[in-house]
Design a protein around this motif. Structure first.
Motif, PDB file in Angstrom:
ATOM      1  N   PRO A 100       1.113  -1.253  -0.079  1.00 17.35           N
ATOM      2  CA  PRO A 100      -0.140   0.406   0.263  1.00 17.35           C
ATOM      3  C   PRO A 100       1.021   1.016  -0.157  1.00 17.35           C
ATOM      4  CG  PRO A 100      -0.308  -1.059   2.027  1.00 17.35           C
ATOM      5  CD  PRO A 100       0.572  -1.697   0.799  1.00 17.35           C
ATOM      6  N   TYR A 101       1.562   1.162  -1.270  1.00 20.69           N
ATOM      7  CA  TYR A 101       2.894   2.400  -1.274  1.00 20.69           C
ATOM      8  C   TYR A 101       4.461   2.867  -0.284  1.00 20.69           C
ATOM      9  CZ  TYR A 101      -1.159   3.552  -4.246  1.00 20.69           C
ATOM     10  OH  TYR A 101      -2.089   3.405  -5.272  1.00 20.69           O
ATOM     11  N   ASN A 111      -2.385  11.335  -4.541  1.00 25.02           N
ATOM     12  CA  ASN A 111      -2.874  11.781  -3.678  1.00 25.02           C
ATOM     13  C   ASN A 111      -4.911  11.344  -5.215  1.00 25.02           C
ATOM     14  OD1 ASN A 111      -6.135  12.018  -2.362  1.00 25.02           O
ATOM     15  ND2 ASN A 111      -5.084  11.911  -0.600  1.00 25.02           N
ATOM     16  N   ARG A 112      -5.731  11.960  -4.511  1.00 23.63           N
ATOM     17  CA  ARG A 112      -7.097  11.690  -5.465  1.00 23.63           C
ATOM     18  C   ARG A 112      -6.883  12.450  -6.983  1.00 23.63           C
ATOM     19  NH1 ARG A 112      -7.979   9.158  -0.682  1.00 23.63           N
ATOM     20  NH2 ARG A 112      -7.928   6.762  -0.890  1.00 23.63           N
ATOM     21  N   LEU A 136      -5.713   7.584  -7.950  1.00 24.52           N
ATOM     22  CA  LEU A 136      -5.198   7.074  -6.900  1.00 24.52           C
ATOM     23  C   LEU A 136      -3.117   7.634  -7.221  1.00 24.52           C
ATOM     24  CD1 LEU A 136      -5.033   7.269  -3.570  1.00 24.52           C
ATOM     25  CD2 LEU A 136      -5.169   5.169  -3.277  1.00 24.52           C
ATOM     26  N   HIS A 137      -2.501   8.491  -6.589  1.00 24.61           N
ATOM     27  CA  HIS A 137      -1.634   8.162  -6.827  1.00 24.61           C
ATOM     28  C   HIS A 137      -0.711   7.685  -8.072  1.00 24.61           C
ATOM     29  CE1 HIS A 137      -1.670   8.881  -2.462  1.00 24.61           C
ATOM     30  NE2 HIS A 137      -1.870   7.753  -1.575  1.00 24.61           N
ATOM     31  N   HIS A 211       5.804   8.159   0.169  1.00 23.11           N
ATOM     32  CA  HIS A 211       4.462   7.329   1.155  1.00 23.11           C
ATOM     33  C   HIS A 211       4.826   7.083   2.561  1.00 23.11           C
ATOM     34  CE1 HIS A 211       0.746   6.253   1.810  1.00 23.11           C
ATOM     35  NE2 HIS A 211      -0.048   6.706   1.038  1.00 23.11           N
ATOM     36  N   TYR A 213       5.541   5.165   5.675  1.00 23.00           N
ATOM     37  CA  TYR A 213       4.675   4.921   6.908  1.00 23.00           C
ATOM     38  C   TYR A 213       5.404   5.244   8.478  1.00 23.00           C
ATOM     39  CZ  TYR A 213       0.344   2.265   3.977  1.00 23.00           C
ATOM     40  OH  TYR A 213      -0.361   3.262   3.323  1.00 23.00           O
ATOM     41  N   LEU A 243     -13.629   9.895  -1.262  1.00 19.19           N
ATOM     42  CA  LEU A 243     -12.224  11.224  -0.034  1.00 19.19           C
ATOM     43  C   LEU A 243     -11.999  12.136  -1.268  1.00 19.19           C
ATOM     44  CD1 LEU A 243     -10.230   7.895   1.321  1.00 19.19           C
ATOM     45  CD2 LEU A 243     -12.120  10.074   2.295  1.00 19.19           C
ATOM     46  N   GLN A 321      -1.167  15.874   3.429  1.00 18.24           N
ATOM     47  CA  GLN A 321      -2.258  14.337   3.996  1.00 18.24           C
ATOM     48  C   GLN A 321      -1.832  14.088   4.764  1.00 18.24           C
ATOM     49  OE1 GLN A 321      -4.650  13.977   1.730  1.00 18.24           O
ATOM     50  NE2 GLN A 321      -5.334  12.402   2.259  1.00 18.24           N
ATOM     51  N   TYR A 323      -2.609  10.619   7.031  1.00 18.10           N
ATOM     52  CA  TYR A 323      -3.398   9.135   6.692  1.00 18.10           C
ATOM     53  C   TYR A 323      -3.019   8.340   8.214  1.00 18.10           C
ATOM     54  CZ  TYR A 323      -4.148   4.404   4.979  1.00 18.10           C
ATOM     55  OH  TYR A 323      -4.704   3.254   4.634  1.00 18.10           O
ATOM     56  N   PHE A 327      -5.960   1.379   6.068  1.00 16.95           N
ATOM     57  CA  PHE A 327      -6.675   0.382   5.676  1.00 16.95           C
ATOM     58  C   PHE A 327      -5.495  -0.497   6.180  1.00 16.95           C
ATOM     59  CE2 PHE A 327      -7.616   3.705   2.599  1.00 16.95           C
ATOM     60  CZ  PHE A 327      -9.654   4.040   2.669  1.00 16.95           C
ATOM     61  N   GLU A 349       2.100  13.466   4.173  1.00 17.60           N
ATOM     62  CA  GLU A 349       2.397  13.384   2.794  1.00 17.60           C
ATOM     63  C   GLU A 349       2.457  14.668   2.265  1.00 17.60           C
ATOM     64  OE1 GLU A 349      -0.124  10.169   0.455  1.00 17.60           O
ATOM     65  OE2 GLU A 349      -0.190   9.783   2.837  1.00 17.60           O
TER      66      GLU A 349
HETATM   67  C1  GLA Z   1      -3.019   7.761   1.045  1.00 17.35           C
HETATM   68  C2  GLA Z   1      -4.655   7.945   0.474  1.00 17.35           C
HETATM   69  C3  GLA Z   1      -5.501   7.122   1.279  1.00 17.35           C
HETATM   70  C4  GLA Z   1      -4.745   5.516   0.526  1.00 17.35           C
HETATM   71  C5  GLA Z   1      -3.314   5.239   1.840  1.00 17.35           C
HETATM   72  C6  GLA Z   1      -3.314   4.200   1.225  1.00 17.35           C
HETATM   73  O1  GLA Z   1      -2.872   8.824   1.983  1.00 17.35           O
HETATM   74  O2  GLA Z   1      -5.387   9.094   0.440  1.00 17.35           O
HETATM   75  O3  GLA Z   1      -6.540   6.873   1.642  1.00 17.35           O
HETATM   76  O4  GLA Z   1      -4.982   5.205  -0.110  1.00 17.35           O
HETATM   77  O5  GLA Z   1      -2.927   6.749   0.878  1.00 17.35           O
HETATM   78  O6  GLA Z   1      -3.520   3.511   1.527  1.00 17.35           O
END
Ligand code: GLA
Length: 383
Positions: A100-101, A111-112, A136-137, A211, A213, A243, A321, A323, A327, A349
């Protein structure tokens, strides 16, 4: 020539690993050694993925040529004990199959973008859609899934990597050939600085970010709800159920999104707030008070009280961002052989706002031929 150069690098890599294992590789702060490169894995098409190791000022960084991924970032706690504070995987297969990145460079657009559509100079573009009806991304195969050209360098007391990627005209639906250069620098103080640059041969949109974490107690050690966070922003961009920002710059005052004064990440995260329901937690863009700046300015501080490890972020960007790892669902096993569950890390981010290409009132993300996109974000560590 090429072969002998590689041989030298491989030998240096082996020496570096041996020194690190023996605990003798602590940086002096007087300038680091040249980054060392080793083979990390091979993609299904035969492409080799390398891992670069660098260290300076007490910070240790491992970066993959795949996605520019920070595979490991180690910093000491208040008693000098190192932990990897960045979620990741131990092998390339996991990155390709299900990341997940984790730790990745994000492009062309962090982002979106709503419905993966935007219009620029009268032409409508349809992007790769990979998140419900949205893009996304960067789409299905963004910069996080590309193999970058990487070179190590030393410069004065700095050590670092220069990463290049050329994104072809039309890739993931974006117009123009985009030449992206990202420089990761570790300074003598152990700061990790990211300089992003890009040029294009046709008008396009760009929004690059990183990205990572973060879990300052160490990846795989549990949740980040006790981490303390402050963000210098009086407003954020509320979203709809997909979102996508509504376009409003809402006040954080009186909401769970108020981090102007330091508070624990988990303090308000279970409030019955519609915005938290949409994100399954926090997954929002903060409108940084300072706006776009020529030089990186401090915008956020994250601290783990148990270890004392502290991250300060400075950026030239207007948005952040945040987050809260919503998820992560217990289906991934990380680099330290622990399962990652919801809230086990958070992302900060630095960026332009989501869906800016469709929001005329947001700062522009358009890049035109002859211009150079440049942003900088600096991560400083202490304990
Ligand atoms: C970003 C998005 C989230 C999600 C994460 C990765 O932060 O805003 O919604 O996609 O990346 O899961």
């Amino acid at each position: 020539m090429e072969t002998s150069r590689r041989t030298v690098i491989a030998a240096a890599a082996a020496a570096g690993v041996a020194a690190a294992t023996a605990g003798t590789a602590h940086a002096s702060g007087a300038g680091g050694r040249k980054p060392v490169k080793e083979l990390f894995g091979t993609l299904a098409d035969g492409t080799k993925v390398h891992r670069w190791s660098l260290e300076n000022g007490g910070t240790r960084l491992k970066v993959l040529s795949y996605g520019g991924v920070v595979q490991s970032l180690e910093i000491p706690d208040r008693r000098g004990r190192y932990r990897n504070v960045s979620l990741g995987f131990a092998n390339i297969e996991d990155y390709v199959a299900s990341s997940p990145y984790f730790g990745a460079l994000i492009g062309r657009y962090g982002n979106r973008i709503a419905k993966g559509r935007f219009t620029l100079d009268g032409t409508a573009y349809q992007l790769s859609v990979n998140d419900g009806e949205n893009s996304l991304h960067g789409g299905a195969k963004g910069f996080d899934k590309r193999v970058w050209d990487v070179e190590g360098f030393t410069s004065g007391s700095d050590v670092g990597l220069v990463l290049h990627y050329v994104s072809g005209d039309g890739e993931m639906g974006y117009p123009g050939t985009l030449r992206a250069t990202v420089t990761y620098t570790l300074t003598r103080d152990g700061d990790w600085r990211i300089d992003y640059a890009a040029t294009t041969d046709k008008a396009t949109v760009v929004n690059l970010t990183s990205h990572v974490y973060w879990n300052l107690a160490g990846e795989g050690s549990g949740s980040i709800y006790d981490h303390e966070l402050s963000i210098a922003a009086a407003r954020y961009t509320p979203v709809d159920s997909g979102l996508i920002p509504t376009g409003e710059l809402a006040k954080v005052a009186g909401t769970p999104f108020d981090f102007r004064r330091t508070k624990a990440v988990g303090e308000d995260i279970r409030e019955a707030d519609q915005q938290l329901l949409y994100g399954q937690g926090i997954d929002h863009n903060w409108v940084l008070d300072k706006g776009i700046t020529a030089r990186p300015e401090h915008i956020a501080t994250l601290r783990d009280p148990s270890s004392g490890r502290t991250l300060k972020i400075a950026t030239t960007e207007p948005g952040l961002q945040f987050y809260s790892g919503n998820f992560l669902d217990g289906t991934l096993v990380g680099s330290g052989d622990h399962i990652y569950r919801q809230g086990d890390a958070l992302c900060l981010e630095t960026q332009h706002f989501p869906d800016s290409p469709n929001q005329p009132s947001f700062p522009s993300t358009v890049l035109r031929p002859g211009e150079t996109y440049r942003t900088t974000t600096v991560h400083s560590f202490s304990a």
